[in-house]
Enzyme design. Structure first.
Site, short mmCIF file in Angstrom:
data_model
loop_
_atom_site.label_atom_id
_atom_site.label_comp_id
_atom_site.label_asym_id
_atom_site.label_seq_id
_atom_site.Cartn_x
_atom_site.Cartn_y
_atom_site.Cartn_z
N ASP A 60 -8.63 -1.97 -4.82
CA ASP A 60 -8.56 -0.51 -4.92
C ASP A 60 -7.55 -0.01 -3.91
OD1 ASP A 60 -9.71 -0.68 -2.43
OD2 ASP A 60 -11.47 0.52 -2.90
N ASP A 109 -7.40 2.77 -0.67
CA ASP A 109 -8.26 3.59 0.19
C ASP A 109 -7.42 4.57 1.01
OD1 ASP A 109 -10.86 1.88 -0.15
OD2 ASP A 109 -9.32 0.42 0.43
N ASP A 124 -10.33 5.22 -3.44
CA ASP A 124 -11.34 5.83 -2.57
C ASP A 124 -10.66 6.85 -1.68
OD1 ASP A 124 -13.45 4.32 -3.54
OD2 ASP A 124 -13.29 2.78 -1.99
N1 CTP Z 1 -16.22 0.95 3.50
C1 CTP Z 1 -17.21 1.74 4.03
N2 CTP Z 1 -18.21 2.22 3.25
C2 CTP Z 1 -18.22 1.96 1.92
C3 CTP Z 1 -17.22 1.17 1.36
C4 CTP Z 1 -16.22 0.68 2.18
O1 CTP Z 1 -17.19 1.98 5.22
N3 CTP Z 1 -19.20 2.43 1.19
C5 CTP Z 1 -15.17 0.42 4.35
C6 CTP Z 1 -15.28 -1.08 4.48
O2 CTP Z 1 -16.04 -1.43 5.60
C7 CTP Z 1 -13.86 -1.49 4.64
C8 CTP Z 1 -13.04 -0.39 4.02
O3 CTP Z 1 -13.93 0.66 3.75
O4 CTP Z 1 -13.55 -1.54 6.00
C9 CTP Z 1 -12.34 -0.83 2.78
O5 CTP Z 1 -13.25 -1.32 1.84
P1 CTP Z 1 -12.82 -1.98 0.49
O6 CTP Z 1 -11.87 -1.11 -0.23
O7 CTP Z 1 -14.06 -2.37 -0.23
O8 CTP Z 1 -12.15 -3.35 0.96
P2 CTP Z 1 -10.67 -3.70 1.36
O9 CTP Z 1 -10.74 -4.34 2.68
O10 CTP Z 1 -9.77 -2.52 1.23
O11 CTP Z 1 -10.30 -4.83 0.32
P3 CTP Z 1 -9.61 -4.63 -1.11
O12 CTP Z 1 -8.16 -4.93 -0.88
O13 CTP Z 1 -10.26 -5.62 -1.99
O14 CTP Z 1 -9.85 -3.24 -1.55
MN MN Z 2 -9.75 -1.37 -0.51
MN MN Z 3 -12.46 0.86 -1.12
#
Ligand code: CTP
Ligand code: MN
Ligand code: MN
Length: 501
Positions: free
Chosen positions: A326, A328, A425
């Site tokens: 995703d 963020d 997000d």
């Molecule tokens: N996070 C959070 N609360 C959530 C979801 C995510 O605090 N409900 C934080 C996670 O701890 C993480 C960050 O948001 O530090 C990013 O989460 P995520 O997008 O799931 O993972 P990524 O590390 O960005 O990996 P990816 O590249 O797969 O998206």
């Molecule tokens: Mn992410």
């Molecule tokens: Mn995320």
């Protein structure tokens, strides 16, 4: 040619070199040195004289000229250690047992070096191989994106994922921690003995590592990947909005794939419906170029509803990943309070431009209590946030014209090929909490978990994405940068690119 007389002079000067009756060195390529250690002074003197009489060059002092080091009752390690101290490890002499010397004396020439003459090679698993050492908490270590032990870390990650999908959180964390330790090592692991004393490597993880080192693969990780249950859990939780509990319930109802789910009577909520509809797109990794395109859209949206607001790319892309599941973003405004109500305006703007396929916005429910955060401090933060699916146009990308024909995707649905669905997000934070939000949303998930564990266990503090509370002083510790938070926690600063634990 050096005149004979002069050569003789040189020989008699050193007084050590074996010469024949005419003063000639019989074996110019062979320069011997007898190690006094354990041989003793008098035996060494006797054997040296014997060798010289038979025409061998036997040196009194060690030097770089020496080609053969002769030892008696010494181990290879002992001699190598001594040699290192003499030559800084540069010498490339043969290290030979006295048997080679006595056989050569008898034969009147240097005999061929056989294995039995050589001092034992160092045991790979023992003294010569570096034993690794790393600090216990992932937040004390620098973990780059790439590591030297991907076969090991991938196998452990599969087992971690399987445990998480099976609602066994403890086991999942144990495997994640073990994988993270290996990610931080400075070179490939070649033997389990190198891992002695490393933190977070339990019996189970060590068994997996040993299996890979001995057999090239982990039978447990391989059979997990092939298991029907793991495959079904992966497919079903690949639907946005479906967690491991829901997937498990469906599997118990005999649903293992998307076709069975569609044919079933299961009622899906709004996010699951969107997740199923855009399944292929959402399960295709997001590239950095796509993340940058989304950033452009988010900036435009935010700037048109609240000029002066600031937008930061967080999550995996901030850590330097080139792909993500995703994108963020963290949004704030330099003037405290101006960010209130921002999210709904941003969402309305995006919807008016037909850029959202799905969104669910939650209000900010964070309230700072004078008595500090409840215990245990919640992992979930309470920022105003929006979990969404963006409709990203492909028209900016090269070659997009060719995609304009109607194509049929894997689900048998019609896809115009002009856009793709991307999970995004969005989080809004007041500026006073921005540093905590940035640290909390940059990840990795394990790094975050370890930061909170460090804060609680080692410092008596509670860390969240909103604040840091010092339980010893019963007060909040403010910070306006990530660096300050690390300082409050008594940790060296770790930049985002090295938080890939
Ligand atoms: N996070 C959070 N609360 C959530 C979801 C995510 O605090 N409900 C934080 C996670 O701890 C993480 C960050 O948001 O530090 C990013 O989460 P995520 O997008 O799931 O993972 P990524 O590390 O960005 O990996 P990816 O590249 O797969 O998206
Ligand atoms: Mn992410
Ligand atoms: Mn995320």
């Amino acid at each position: 040619m050096v005149p004979l007389k002069r050569r003789k002079l040189v020989c008699s000067d050193t007084g050590n070199t074996g010469t024949d009756s005419r003063g000639q060195t019989k074996f110019p390529q062979v320069v011997l040195f007898l190690l006094e250690r354990k041989m003793g002074t008098s035996r060494r003197a006797f054997l040296s004289q014997l060798g010289r009489r038979k025409g061998f060059q036997v040196e009194e002092l060690f030097s770089e000229r020496v080609t053969h080091v002769i030892c008696e009752n010494n181990s290879g390690d002992e001699v190598r250690a001594w040699l290192d101290s003499q030559s800084g490890g540069r010498a490339a002499a043969h290290l030979l047992d006295i048997s080679w010397y006595t056989e050569s004396m008898r034969a009147l020439h240097p005999v061929e070096i056989l294995d039995r003459h050589k001092l034992q090679e160092p045991q790979i698993s023992e003294s010569e191989v570096a034993v690794f050492s790393v600090p216990s908490y992932a937040c004390q270590r620098r973990t780059a994106l790439d590591n030297y032990n991907t076969t090991l870390t991938e196998a452990l990650s599969i087992l971690a994922e399987n445990a998480e999908l099976s609602e066994e959180e403890g086991r999942g964390v144990a495997f994640r921690r073990a994988a993270a330790v290996l990610k931080a090592l400075p070179s490939p692991v070649t033997s389990v003995s190198q891992l002695r004393g490393l933190p977070c490597l339990g019996d189970h993880s060590l068994r997996v590592i040993r299996d890979i080192l001995e057999n090239g693969a982990s039978s447990e990780a391989e059979s997990t990947k092939e298991s029907e249950r793991y495959k079904a859990l992966k497919v079903l939780t690949g639907i946005f909005g479906v967690g491991s509990k829901t997937a498990d319930r469906w599997i118990r109802d005999g649903i293992h794939d998307l076709h069975q789910l569609r044919a079933s009577e299961q009622t899906l909520n709004r996010s699951q419906q969107a997740g199923l509809e855009h399944y292929d797109d959402i399960n295709q990794p997001v590239t950095k170029a796509e993340a940058d395109a989304i950033r452009g859209i988010v900036e435009k949206a935010v700037n048109s509803v609240l000029p002066g607001a600031e937008i930061v790319l967080t999550g995996g892309f901030r850590r330097g990943k080139v792909m993500g599941h995703d994108v963020d973003f963290l949004i704030t405004h330099p003037q405290e309070g101006r960010e209130v109500g921002l999210m709904s305006k941003v969402v309305s703007w995006l919807e008016s431009q037909d850029l959202l396929l799905y969104q669910k916005t939650t209000r900010n429910s964070y309230l700072e209590s004078k008595d500090g955060p409840g215990r245990p401090a919640s992992n979930m933060d309470r920022f105003e946030r929006c979990l969404s699916i963006f409709k990203l146009s492909k028209k900016e990308e090269p070659g997009a014209e060719n995609l304009k024909t109607v194509t049929e995707n894997k689900l048998g649905r019609h896809d115009h090929g002009l856009w793709r669905a991307v999970r995004v997000d969005l989080v809004v934070s007041p500026i006073s909490q921005f540093a905590f939000a940035l640290l909390g949303w940059t990840g990795s998930k394990l790094f975050e978990r370890e930061l909170r564990r460090w804060a609680g266990h080692e410092r008596g503090m509670s860390l969240s994405s909103h604040a840091l509370y010092d339980n010893n002083q019963s007060r909040y510790l403010r910070a306006s940068s990530e660096e300050e938070i690390f300082t409050h926690l008594g940790l060296d600063y770790i930049p985002p690119s090295e938080r890939n634990a």
